[in-house]
Design an enzyme around this catalytic site. Sequence first.
Site, short mmCIF file in Angstrom:
data_model
loop_
_atom_site.label_atom_id
_atom_site.label_comp_id
_atom_site.label_asym_id
_atom_site.label_seq_id
_atom_site.Cartn_x
_atom_site.Cartn_y
_atom_site.Cartn_z
NE ARG A 135 -56.86 28.43 7.01
CZ ARG A 135 -58.07 29.14 7.31
NH1 ARG A 135 -59.26 28.36 7.20
NH2 ARG A 135 -58.06 30.29 7.56
CE LYS A 193 -63.43 35.00 14.47
NZ LYS A 193 -62.88 33.85 13.66
CG HIS A 212 -58.17 24.25 14.03
ND1 HIS A 212 -59.33 24.25 14.03
CD2 HIS A 212 -57.79 25.47 13.78
CE1 HIS A 212 -60.05 25.14 13.58
NE2 HIS A 212 -58.95 26.25 13.42
CB SER A 226 -64.50 26.64 12.32
OG SER A 226 -63.40 26.09 12.88
#
Length: 160
Positions: A90, A41, A17, A128
Amino acid sequence: MKRALTPGTFDPITSGHLDVITRAAQLVDEVVVAVAASQKKGPLFTLEERTALARQATAHLPNVRVEPFDGLLVDFAHEIGASIVVKGLRAVTDFEYEFQQTALNYQLSPELETVFIMSPPQYMYLSSSIVREIASMNDAKLDEFVPACVAEALRAKFAR
Ligand code: COA
């Protein structure tokens, strides 16, 4: 003034990030790191903790500030006067999902531009959830993937 938003859940902010935020900060006058509540989440860190960690991790970047938000991204962008959304890409696997989100945001707010920055190879696999998993199993390896303040916070969270 060109102001960009780099949105995400940041649970927690990673070196990947930070790479995107740093690159974005070189392209526009100001970057606002928008930390989403993302309650669905079930994040490990609270919104306040995620915001504080992102602030510490970006403190060395003079044209970057961090703000929490809840609600639609397009509304927050409008509220703070941002005209660009910057996201990291990514791998090809990110594309479908980002394509959908971007298309929706264009529909909701046609004047808000979305720009993608490709992650360099060393961060292509990073997320993450991978960081949270490493922290829960072998925190000695954490420093390769997250800023020092985040490694410390993860160690405290998973202290056994
Ligand atoms: N480096 C490292 N990891 C990255 C990354 C990068 N450059 N880019 C994305 N990731 C990872 C994150 O770590 C996260 O990993 P995890 O799922 O393993 O924890 C994953 O990619 C998803 O990232 P997240 O931050 O949750 O972003 P998202 O792409 O799901 O979108 C918001 C989050 C906040 C941008 C989006 O949900 C949003 O806009 N919410 C507001 C509500 C809204 O407007 N909805 C309609 C539009 S979609």
